[in-house]
Design an enzyme around this catalytic site. Structure first.
Site, mmCIF file in Angstrom:
data_model
loop_
_atom_site.group_PDB
_atom_site.id
_atom_site.type_symbol
_atom_site.label_atom_id
_atom_site.label_comp_id
_atom_site.label_asym_id
_atom_site.label_seq_id
_atom_site.Cartn_x
_atom_site.Cartn_y
_atom_site.Cartn_z
ATOM 1 N N ASP A 8 -34.426 52.317 35.075
ATOM 2 C CA ASP A 8 -35.499 52.541 34.104
ATOM 3 C C ASP A 8 -36.807 52.599 34.898
ATOM 4 O OD1 ASP A 8 -36.124 49.914 34.709
ATOM 5 O OD2 ASP A 8 -35.983 49.161 32.657
ATOM 6 N N CYS A 65 -33.053 47.861 37.026
ATOM 7 C CA CYS A 65 -34.121 47.696 36.025
ATOM 8 C C CYS A 65 -35.034 46.585 36.561
ATOM 9 C CB CYS A 65 -33.548 47.397 34.636
ATOM 10 S SG CYS A 65 -32.563 45.904 34.494
ATOM 11 N N MET A 71 -29.268 46.073 32.662
ATOM 12 C CA MET A 71 -28.330 47.076 33.179
ATOM 13 C C MET A 71 -26.918 46.500 33.261
ATOM 14 S SD MET A 71 -29.811 49.901 33.614
ATOM 15 C CE MET A 71 -31.158 50.909 34.247
ATOM 16 N N HIS A 98 -14.293 39.493 46.225
ATOM 17 C CA HIS A 98 -13.500 38.831 45.187
ATOM 18 C C HIS A 98 -13.395 39.606 43.877
ATOM 19 C CE1 HIS A 98 -13.737 34.447 46.908
ATOM 20 N NE2 HIS A 98 -13.348 35.344 47.810
ATOM 21 N N HIS A 133 -6.934 37.681 44.349
ATOM 22 C CA HIS A 133 -7.962 38.232 43.448
ATOM 23 C C HIS A 133 -7.436 39.401 42.623
ATOM 24 C CE1 HIS A 133 -10.687 35.571 45.423
ATOM 25 N NE2 HIS A 133 -10.349 36.081 46.597
HETATM 26 C C1 RB5 Z 1 -38.467 46.512 31.104
HETATM 27 O O1 RB5 Z 1 -39.725 45.962 30.850
HETATM 28 C C2 RB5 Z 1 -37.462 45.389 31.376
HETATM 29 O O2 RB5 Z 1 -37.190 44.702 30.210
HETATM 30 C C3 RB5 Z 1 -36.184 45.973 31.973
HETATM 31 O O3 RB5 Z 1 -36.501 46.677 33.120
HETATM 32 C C4 RB5 Z 1 -35.107 44.985 32.392
HETATM 33 O O4 RB5 Z 1 -35.609 43.986 33.206
HETATM 34 C C5 RB5 Z 1 -34.220 44.486 31.339
HETATM 35 O O5 RB5 Z 1 -33.269 43.730 31.580
#
Ligand code: RB5
Length: 150
Positions: A8, A65, A71, A98, A133
């Protein structure tokens, strides 16, 4: 190796740098966005990368992110995806040894470029240990099937 990468706005800068070094390591990189630091929603990019890994279109994925948390939450909803949030070297190494992690999640607001680079190097160069594993990964697959069928 074919690698999909996405971020993002909070991970954009780091994505550009990492994309470059992953290519330099000899991989084919598919950049799934975002393309600037303008505010976007991380689930859209996590979905694109995780779907590609889940369907076997790419072998690995990288998602960035602000913290890496959003993410990883999204990516782990996809079948066959083992996304690991690794903002340190030890976790990055263990996630391969693992857990056979196939998506690396990073926090663009947590780690600097040099550490990110080291994490990426170790994550790509560490093999899955297998052995004991293996059966744990099989259990994850069984849980996945149970959840999908419930
Ligand atoms: C964006 O401000 C932020 O919330 C995003 O990048 C991330 O950290 C979410 O988990």
């Amino acid at each position: 190796m074919k690698v999909a990468i996405g971020s993002d706005h909070a991970g954009f800068e780091l994505k550009e740098m990492i994309s470059h070094i992953v290519k330099e390591m000899g991989n084919e990189v598919i950049d799934m966005g975002t393309g600037s630091s303008c505010s976007v929603d991380y689930p859209d990019y996590a979905e694109a990368v995780a779907d590609a890994v889940s369907k076997g279109k790419v072998e690995r994925g990288i998602l960035i992110c602000g913290t890496g948390i959003g993410m990883s939450i999204v990516a782990n909803k996809f079948k066959n995806v083992r996304a690991a949030l690794c903002n340190d070297l030890f976790t990055a190494k263990m996630s391969r040894l693992h857990n056979d992690a196939n998506i690396l999640c990073l926090g663009g607001r947590i780690i600097g470029k040099d550490l990110a680079k080291e994490i990426v190097y170790i994550w790509f160069s560490t093999p899955f240990e297998g052995g004991r594993h293996e059966k744990r990964l099989e259990k994850i697959n069984l849980i996945e099937r149970k959840v999908i069928n419930s």
